[in-house]
Design a protein around this motif. Sequence first.
Motif, PDB file in Angstrom:
ATOM      1  N   TYR A 157       0.596  -0.962   0.120  1.00  0.00           N
ATOM      2  CA  TYR A 157       0.397   0.027   0.217  1.00  0.00           C
ATOM      3  C   TYR A 157       1.033   1.291   0.032  1.00  0.00           C
ATOM      4  CZ  TYR A 157      -4.046  -2.298   1.182  1.00  0.00           C
ATOM      5  OH  TYR A 157      -5.310  -3.712   0.702  1.00  0.00           O
ATOM      6  N   PHE A 158       0.232   1.916  -0.786  1.00  0.00           N
ATOM      7  CA  PHE A 158       1.689   3.927  -0.899  1.00  0.00           C
ATOM      8  C   PHE A 158       0.510   4.532  -0.298  1.00  0.00           C
ATOM      9  CE2 PHE A 158       5.204   2.732  -3.763  1.00  0.00           C
ATOM     10  CZ  PHE A 158       4.826   1.635  -3.690  1.00  0.00           C
ATOM     11  N   PHE A 159       1.201   5.872   0.119  1.00  0.00           N
ATOM     12  CA  PHE A 159       0.838   6.669   0.759  1.00  0.00           C
ATOM     13  C   PHE A 159       1.199   7.694  -0.158  1.00  0.00           C
ATOM     14  CE2 PHE A 159       1.063  10.840   3.068  1.00  0.00           C
ATOM     15  CZ  PHE A 159       0.001  10.513   3.536  1.00  0.00           C
ATOM     16  N   LYS A 160      -0.044   8.697  -0.500  1.00  0.00           N
ATOM     17  CA  LYS A 160       0.501   9.799  -1.526  1.00  0.00           C
ATOM     18  C   LYS A 160       0.851  10.826  -0.883  1.00  0.00           C
ATOM     19  CE  LYS A 160      -3.797   8.661  -4.525  1.00  0.00           C
ATOM     20  NZ  LYS A 160      -4.899   9.431  -4.451  1.00  0.00           N
ATOM     21  N   LEU A 161       2.081  10.241  -0.081  1.00  0.00           N
ATOM     22  CA  LEU A 161       2.847  11.529   0.161  1.00  0.00           C
ATOM     23  C   LEU A 161       3.600  12.443  -1.157  1.00  0.00           C
ATOM     24  CD1 LEU A 161       4.461  12.465   2.523  1.00  0.00           C
ATOM     25  CD2 LEU A 161       6.898  11.278   1.681  1.00  0.00           C
ATOM     26  N   SER A 162       3.410  12.178  -2.074  1.00  0.00           N
ATOM     27  CA  SER A 162       4.101  13.654  -3.161  1.00  0.00           C
ATOM     28  C   SER A 162       2.969  14.636  -3.296  1.00  0.00           C
ATOM     29  CB  SER A 162       3.959  13.124  -4.761  1.00  0.00           C
ATOM     30  OG  SER A 162       2.922  12.003  -5.134  1.00  0.00           O
ATOM     31  N   ALA A 163       1.576  14.623  -2.681  1.00  0.00           N
ATOM     32  CA  ALA A 163      -0.154  15.232  -3.176  1.00  0.00           C
ATOM     33  C   ALA A 163       0.431  16.252  -2.005  1.00  0.00           C
ATOM     34  CB  ALA A 163      -0.644  14.548  -3.167  1.00  0.00           C
ATOM     35  N   ASP A 198       5.793   8.712  -3.703  1.00  0.00           N
ATOM     36  CA  ASP A 198       4.938   8.727  -2.107  1.00  0.00           C
ATOM     37  C   ASP A 198       5.714   7.619  -2.007  1.00  0.00           C
ATOM     38  OD1 ASP A 198       3.279  10.067  -4.073  1.00  0.00           O
ATOM     39  OD2 ASP A 198       2.530   8.217  -4.850  1.00  0.00           O
ATOM     40  N   LEU A 199       5.521   7.022  -0.913  1.00  0.00           N
ATOM     41  CA  LEU A 199       5.691   6.154   0.484  1.00  0.00           C
ATOM     42  C   LEU A 199       5.187   4.436   0.429  1.00  0.00           C
ATOM     43  CD1 LEU A 199       8.156   6.555   2.068  1.00  0.00           C
ATOM     44  CD2 LEU A 199       5.978   6.852   4.535  1.00  0.00           C
ATOM     45  N   SER A 200       5.757   3.959   0.390  1.00  0.00           N
ATOM     46  CA  SER A 200       5.490   2.673   0.888  1.00  0.00           C
ATOM     47  C   SER A 200       5.333   2.228   2.077  1.00  0.00           C
ATOM     48  CB  SER A 200       6.090   1.225   0.265  1.00  0.00           C
ATOM     49  OG  SER A 200       6.267   0.231   0.910  1.00  0.00           O
ATOM     50  N   ILE A 201       4.025   1.880   2.509  1.00  0.00           N
ATOM     51  CA  ILE A 201       3.834   1.842   4.287  1.00  0.00           C
ATOM     52  C   ILE A 201       2.780   0.642   4.381  1.00  0.00           C
ATOM     53  CG2 ILE A 201       3.309   4.329   4.216  1.00  0.00           C
ATOM     54  CD1 ILE A 201       0.296   3.266   4.344  1.00  0.00           C
ATOM     55  N   THR A 202       3.565  -0.458   3.850  1.00  0.00           N
ATOM     56  CA  THR A 202       2.802  -1.991   3.961  1.00  0.00           C
ATOM     57  C   THR A 202       4.290  -2.242   3.814  1.00  0.00           C
ATOM     58  OG1 THR A 202       1.899  -2.428   2.008  1.00  0.00           O
ATOM     59  CG2 THR A 202       0.310  -1.596   4.635  1.00  0.00           C
ATOM     60  N   HIS A 218       0.316  -8.467   5.412  1.00  0.00           N
ATOM     61  CA  HIS A 218       0.753  -7.307   5.400  1.00  0.00           C
ATOM     62  C   HIS A 218       0.846  -6.785   6.274  1.00  0.00           C
ATOM     63  CE1 HIS A 218       0.514  -5.712   0.785  1.00  0.00           C
ATOM     64  NE2 HIS A 218      -0.519  -6.813   0.485  1.00  0.00           N
ATOM     65  N   VAL A 219       2.134  -6.300   7.054  1.00  0.00           N
ATOM     66  CA  VAL A 219       2.276  -5.485   7.958  1.00  0.00           C
ATOM     67  C   VAL A 219       2.953  -3.517   7.755  1.00  0.00           C
ATOM     68  CG1 VAL A 219       3.133  -7.368   9.653  1.00  0.00           C
ATOM     69  CG2 VAL A 219       4.986  -5.943   8.653  1.00  0.00           C
ATOM     70  N   PHE A 220       2.811  -2.949   8.618  1.00  0.00           N
ATOM     71  CA  PHE A 220       2.713  -1.904   8.400  1.00  0.00           C
ATOM     72  C   PHE A 220       4.087  -1.672   8.714  1.00  0.00           C
ATOM     73  CE2 PHE A 220      -1.598  -1.741   9.700  1.00  0.00           C
ATOM     74  CZ  PHE A 220      -1.656  -0.047   8.537  1.00  0.00           C
ATOM     75  N   TYR A 221       5.192  -0.061   7.417  1.00  0.00           N
ATOM     76  CA  TYR A 221       6.002  -0.205   7.663  1.00  0.00           C
ATOM     77  C   TYR A 221       6.195   0.723   9.523  1.00  0.00           C
ATOM     78  CZ  TYR A 221       9.197   2.964   6.240  1.00  0.00           C
ATOM     79  OH  TYR A 221      10.400   4.634   6.823  1.00  0.00           O
ATOM     80  N   TRP A 223       7.883   3.166  10.436  1.00  0.00           N
ATOM     81  CA  TRP A 223       7.420   4.582  11.073  1.00  0.00           C
ATOM     82  C   TRP A 223       5.531   4.907  10.793  1.00  0.00           C
ATOM     83  CZ3 TRP A 223      10.763   7.497  13.512  1.00  0.00           C
ATOM     84  CH2 TRP A 223      11.693   8.026  13.107  1.00  0.00           C
ATOM     85  N   PHE A 224       5.598   4.375   9.787  1.00  0.00           N
ATOM     86  CA  PHE A 224       3.914   4.100   9.425  1.00  0.00           C
ATOM     87  C   PHE A 224       3.310   3.773  11.250  1.00  0.00           C
ATOM     88  CE2 PHE A 224      -0.577   3.808   9.315  1.00  0.00           C
ATOM     89  CZ  PHE A 224      -1.206   4.697   8.658  1.00  0.00           C
TER      90      PHE A 224
END
Length: 640
Positions: A157-163, A198-202, A218-221, A223-224
Amino acid sequence: MKYYLTTPIYYVNAAPHIGHTYTTIAADAIKRFKRMQGFDPVVLTTGTDEHGQKVERAAKAAGKTPEEFTTAVAAEFRRQWDEFGLQYDRFVRTSDPRHHETVRWLFERCMKNGHIYKGSYTGQYCVFDELYVNEAKPGDPCPDCGRPTETVTEENYFFKLSAFTERLLDLYEKQPDFILPESRRNEVLSFVKQGLNDLSITRTTIKWGIPVPVEGHHVFYVWFDALIAYMTAVKDTDLWPADLHLIGKEIVRFHAIFWPAFLWAADLPLPKHIYAHGWLLFEHDKMSKSRGNIVRAEPIRKVMGADALRYFLLREIVFGQDGSFSYDALIGRYNSELANGLGNLASRTLTLIQQYRGGAVPAGNAQQVQKVACETIGTTADAFYHFEFSKGLEAIWTLLSAVDKFIVEQAPWNLAKRPDGEAQLDSALYAAAEALRIATALLSPILPESCAKIWSQLGMPEPLESVRLDSLAWGQLRAGQKIGQIAAVFPRIDAKPAIEKMRELETQVSAEQAVLLGKAPAVSQQPAPAGPQITIDDFSKIDLRVGQVLSAERVKGADKLLHLKVDLAEAKPRSIVAGIAEAYAPEALVGRKVVIVANLAPRKLRGLTSNGMIVAASIEGGKPVLAGFLEDIPVGARLK
Ligand code: MSP
């Protein structure tokens, strides 16, 4: 008004050392100062960051389950903070089910708001830093720690950090004190200006983590997971948002970029300030496991007391910048500034009151001391407000020297002999005692234990912790107040035996921590019987040298062997084959200083020539432990 502050949530793959203690002491001092400013409640959260591959591996190496391992290390952090008298209110463990719940809750909010998507990622990953290394090619080392990266492909899962790039830049612009000090803000600013990915968070490669809702594998990254611990600690209270996240400079990007973006995505308020302090070095060198120069705080506390270390760290180092720890400097400052400075002034003032006024504070005043004391209240409060501890302490010491000088000039011992000296003697004693009261109160966030002692020797009726800045004004000390029992607060310390004792305890504590982390056998074993006697001439035939490992790799087909290149300050590095592969990962050895038998006749092992031998200790059936040095020593130096 409430004040909520946090320390980082410390990793459990290392036991607490003086670097962790530094941050936690600073947080404790800030907490106490905020209370003096009148904030209520002031709540401090600390805790442990327990997930991830490194922890999974460390637990395995220790022969424990991750749960057992993290519980033991988290307890060790708590024990340290308790013994140091550090006033944390919440201790979060990221393995706590309540924290799992908060992380899932925040993830779902981000998801619902459309800030998370599913994608696939192939890239280089640094296991040590738990970080994907963008733009790295297979085989590239991690830019942060230099260890080799691993290639991984995952559905994530990616977090839309770029936005959030523009919004972050706008935040740094509109709230220039969001990231402190300014140098760190500039660093983050120029990083974000280059644009964010964007940041992959899993993760699917890791088992020991918080499972992602619906996607069990999946587990969370980390830092998330870890950043959200700041929130878990105060969920269901009205303490969020945090007023301050106090951290070390190496994790400023996670806090100043990821964290606000996660919170925005979940429609939650941001923390008010992030303060990133500098690194604590040991004798100007970065402390690290590979250099073997890590210092723990416990031996210092046992020999010199917690306040000695608090004072040194906050006085010696300009908060925000890097600074160096050394035992000599610690004892130097203790003797000259605490024993001779504050300690002497306190016992001198109190003894004079005892001697000339039967232990009752007389009535009187002295304008010149009053003026300096009032200025000091302002300067110190302002400095502490800006986390400029050394500046605030300097101001207090200016006051202490002024009072010292004042006592010498007034010479109470002469005034007492003069029949017309009574009123002046009263005034001199009152002014000295009142200045001491003010200095003690101002210093209490930094030196809580010692100041409480001086406070009760002054006979103050209210507890020191209840003193507020606005009630500090000159003249609050009541005439007629009976002083308490006088006793030395900072006895002088003899440097040599104290340093020897601290080093001895350091060896003991680091061995205990190694056992805790599963890095050494817990059971003590009978040492092997002593070998036959030799003469000094026999010994001098052995050329033992300090070397530094430049590279290390496994020897194909030999489980126990590593092939090392070792710098001995010779024209070329030495090639050395060592039977330590079961005890040391090759990457953990690079940069480490070791002891080499430099004049051993060359031998061939598995087709490789070994020009020397690495020195290690071991017990029957145990793994070898390399000989090393606590202090720094140049490569090529001879052991005699
Ligand atoms: N787990 C992360 C933090 C997650 S926060 C949501 C982490 N843990 S850590 O155990 O490595 O702790 C790092 C912090 O410990 C630093 O940011 C700093 O506060 C403190 N320090 C550790 N070593 C230090 C020095 N040598 N000098 C100064 N501070 C040090 O990063």
